[in-house]
Design a protein around this motif. Structure first.
Motif, short mmCIF file in Angstrom:
data_model
loop_
_atom_site.label_atom_id
_atom_site.label_comp_id
_atom_site.label_asym_id
_atom_site.label_seq_id
_atom_site.Cartn_x
_atom_site.Cartn_y
_atom_site.Cartn_z
N ILE A 14 -16.11 -19.92 -17.08
CA ILE A 14 -17.08 -20.73 -16.34
C ILE A 14 -16.44 -21.23 -15.05
O ILE A 14 -15.31 -21.73 -15.07
N GLU A 15 -17.16 -21.11 -13.94
CA GLU A 15 -16.67 -21.53 -12.63
C GLU A 15 -17.74 -22.36 -11.91
O GLU A 15 -18.86 -21.88 -11.68
N THR A 16 -17.39 -23.62 -11.57
CA THR A 16 -18.31 -24.49 -10.83
C THR A 16 -17.53 -25.37 -9.84
O THR A 16 -17.83 -26.55 -9.70
N SER A 17 -16.56 -24.80 -9.14
CA SER A 17 -15.71 -25.64 -8.30
C SER A 17 -16.36 -26.09 -7.01
O SER A 17 -15.96 -27.08 -6.40
N CYS A 18 -17.39 -25.35 -6.55
CA CYS A 18 -18.03 -25.71 -5.28
C CYS A 18 -19.54 -25.51 -5.38
O CYS A 18 -20.22 -26.32 -6.00
N ASP A 19 -20.08 -24.45 -4.78
CA ASP A 19 -21.53 -24.29 -4.76
C ASP A 19 -22.01 -23.01 -5.42
O ASP A 19 -23.14 -22.57 -5.18
N GLU A 20 -21.18 -22.40 -6.25
CA GLU A 20 -21.63 -21.27 -7.07
C GLU A 20 -21.49 -21.64 -8.54
O GLU A 20 -20.42 -22.09 -8.95
N THR A 21 -22.56 -21.47 -9.30
CA THR A 21 -22.49 -21.64 -10.75
C THR A 21 -22.32 -20.24 -11.33
O THR A 21 -23.18 -19.38 -11.16
N SER A 22 -21.20 -20.02 -12.01
CA SER A 22 -20.92 -18.67 -12.48
C SER A 22 -20.36 -18.68 -13.90
O SER A 22 -19.63 -19.59 -14.30
N ALA A 23 -20.74 -17.65 -14.65
CA ALA A 23 -20.20 -17.43 -16.00
C ALA A 23 -19.96 -15.94 -16.16
O ALA A 23 -20.70 -15.12 -15.62
N ALA A 24 -18.91 -15.59 -16.89
CA ALA A 24 -18.55 -14.18 -17.06
C ALA A 24 -17.90 -13.97 -18.42
O ALA A 24 -17.36 -14.90 -19.03
N VAL A 25 -17.97 -12.73 -18.88
CA VAL A 25 -17.22 -12.31 -20.06
C VAL A 25 -16.25 -11.23 -19.61
O VAL A 25 -16.66 -10.23 -19.02
N VAL A 26 -14.98 -11.47 -19.86
CA VAL A 26 -13.91 -10.57 -19.41
C VAL A 26 -13.09 -10.11 -20.61
O VAL A 26 -12.69 -10.93 -21.44
N LYS A 27 -12.85 -8.80 -20.68
CA LYS A 27 -12.07 -8.23 -21.78
C LYS A 27 -10.65 -7.92 -21.32
O LYS A 27 -10.44 -7.22 -20.33
N ASN A 28 -9.68 -8.46 -22.03
CA ASN A 28 -8.25 -8.18 -21.80
C ASN A 28 -7.80 -8.45 -20.37
O ASN A 28 -6.86 -7.83 -19.86
N GLU A 62 -28.53 -28.08 -13.48
CA GLU A 62 -29.82 -27.43 -13.71
C GLU A 62 -29.68 -26.02 -14.27
O GLU A 62 -30.49 -25.60 -15.11
N VAL A 63 -28.68 -25.27 -13.81
CA VAL A 63 -28.65 -23.83 -14.11
C VAL A 63 -27.52 -23.38 -15.04
O VAL A 63 -27.53 -22.24 -15.50
N ILE A 64 -26.56 -24.25 -15.36
CA ILE A 64 -25.36 -23.76 -16.06
C ILE A 64 -25.67 -23.18 -17.44
O ILE A 64 -25.11 -22.14 -17.82
N ASN A 65 -26.56 -23.80 -18.19
CA ASN A 65 -26.87 -23.29 -19.52
C ASN A 65 -27.48 -21.89 -19.44
O ASN A 65 -27.10 -20.97 -20.17
N GLU A 66 -28.40 -21.70 -18.51
CA GLU A 66 -29.05 -20.41 -18.32
C GLU A 66 -28.05 -19.33 -17.87
O GLU A 66 -28.10 -18.20 -18.34
N VAL A 67 -27.12 -19.71 -16.99
CA VAL A 67 -26.13 -18.76 -16.48
C VAL A 67 -25.19 -18.31 -17.59
O VAL A 67 -24.87 -17.12 -17.71
N VAL A 68 -24.74 -19.24 -18.42
CA VAL A 68 -23.83 -18.89 -19.54
C VAL A 68 -24.55 -17.99 -20.54
O VAL A 68 -23.99 -16.98 -21.00
#
Length: 340
Positions: free
Chosen positions: A10-24, A57-63
């Motif tokens: 999860i990344e929210t340090s500035c003005d982008e709400t982002s979530a990702a799944v990364v393998k290895n 507002e958007v973090i739950n939806e993004v995750v």
């Protein structure tokens, strides 16, 4: 055979709400980014309170979208990585508190990640065989560093800005010539129509053999030039201003990066951060690298901007070393690279 490790980041340090799944730490299964640029453009820059509210507002939806696109459930995730600094404190707290709640409820380990370390780690995603040591030039709206990456999570800062970050200078100059926000891409585009040698703007060099940067001087020089032209009632060629300003910035970034490679006997330099998308910086570094026998690497544009995939990569390397964060981890808006 070792089991694959999946990180939900999860990344929210500035003005982008982002979530990702990364393998290895190398393979991106999903990387969802909800940008707020359209909101902040009318203000000419990021408004912290507005950014924080939008994250909420958007973090739950993004995750949820990140998990769905990756085709995994929360139960299949091995750890949860999250940015806890540096950045805007309100924005950081939204992502951090969400990640902590998720980690507590799911009984998954929490991995706090330095945002700058995330930018560096974007290169591990793009270049699957890249391993330390190498030199990394981190250039974004809030940060400008030259780092010797000794190992995963082990860094030596060789140079950093003493005032404005390069991206910050881009935004201020763009605003002064009427291009608006965000300034970096707009100056880069306009500069292609101008003469980069039309105006001689200053390059800051320090007399103490430091490889630090200073971009307030070149920013002020542009503003002074515009004021003088206005007082003389002469027309300003905005494309020439953009190209000449960009050349001054890129020359200093390139010179210091190449000097660092020579000092550290490094044959690889990676670029990271939002300004790593800049076409002039990429072209100049590649050309100079070819002359000096240095390989220049950079991530795809989507991995240059703030995103959770890079946080997932950095979190993976912390996770496999056993660096688990406590659930009382707090946001650190001025977190230094290498600091825990």
């Amino acid at each position: 055979m070792n089991k694959d490790k999946l990180i939900l980041a999860i990344e929210t340090s500035c003005d982008e709400t982002s979530a990702a799944v990364v393998k290895n730490g190398r393979e991106v299964l999903s990387n969802i980014i909800s940008s707020q640029i359209y909101i902040h453009t009318k203000f000419g820059g990021v408004v912290p309170e507005v950014a924080s509210r939008k994250h909420i507002e958007v973090i739950n939806e993004v995750v949820e979208e990140a998990l769905e696109k990756a085709g995994v459930t929360l139960e299949e995730i091995d750890a949860i990585g999250v940015t806890y600094g540096p950045g805007l404190v309100g924005a950081l707290l939204v992502g951090l508190q969400y990640a902590k709640g998720l980690a507590f409820a799911s009984k998954k380990p929490l991995i706090g990640v330095n945002h700058i370390e995330g930018h560096i780690s974007a290169n591990f995603i793009e270049h699957k065989d890249l391993n330390p040591p190498f030199v990394c030039l981190v250039v974004s709206g809030g940060h400008t560093f030259i780092v010797h990456v000794k190992d995963h999570g082990e860094y030596e800062v060789i140079g950093q800005t003493r005032d404005d970050a390069a991206g910050e200078a881009y935004d201020k100059v763009a605003r002064s010539i009427g291009l608006g926000y965000p300034g970096g891409p707009k100056i880069d585009k306009l500069a292609k129509e101008g003469n980069e040698n039309a105006i001689k703007f200053p390059r800051a060099n320090f007399h103490d053999n430091s490889l630090d940067f200073s971009f307030s001087g070149v920013k002020s020089a542009v503003l002074n030039y515009l004021n003088k032209m206005n007082m003389k009632e002469e027309e300003v060629n905005k494309a020439d201003v953009a190209a000449s300003f960009q050349k001054a910035v890129v020359d200093v970034l390139t010179d210091n990066a190449i000097k660092t490679c020579k000092m550290k006997k490094a044959d690889k330099i990676a670029i990271a951060g939002g300004v790593a998308s800049n076409s002039a910086l990429r072209r100049t570094l590649i050309e100079e690298g070819q002359r000096k026998g240095i390989e220049v690497l950079f991530p795809s544009p989507i991995l240059c901007t703030d995103n959770a995939a890079m946080i997932g990569s950095a979190a993976y390397f912390e996770f496999i070393k056993g660096n688990i964060s406590p659930l009382n981890l707090n946001a650190k808006p001025n977190l230094k690279l290498g600091e825990r």
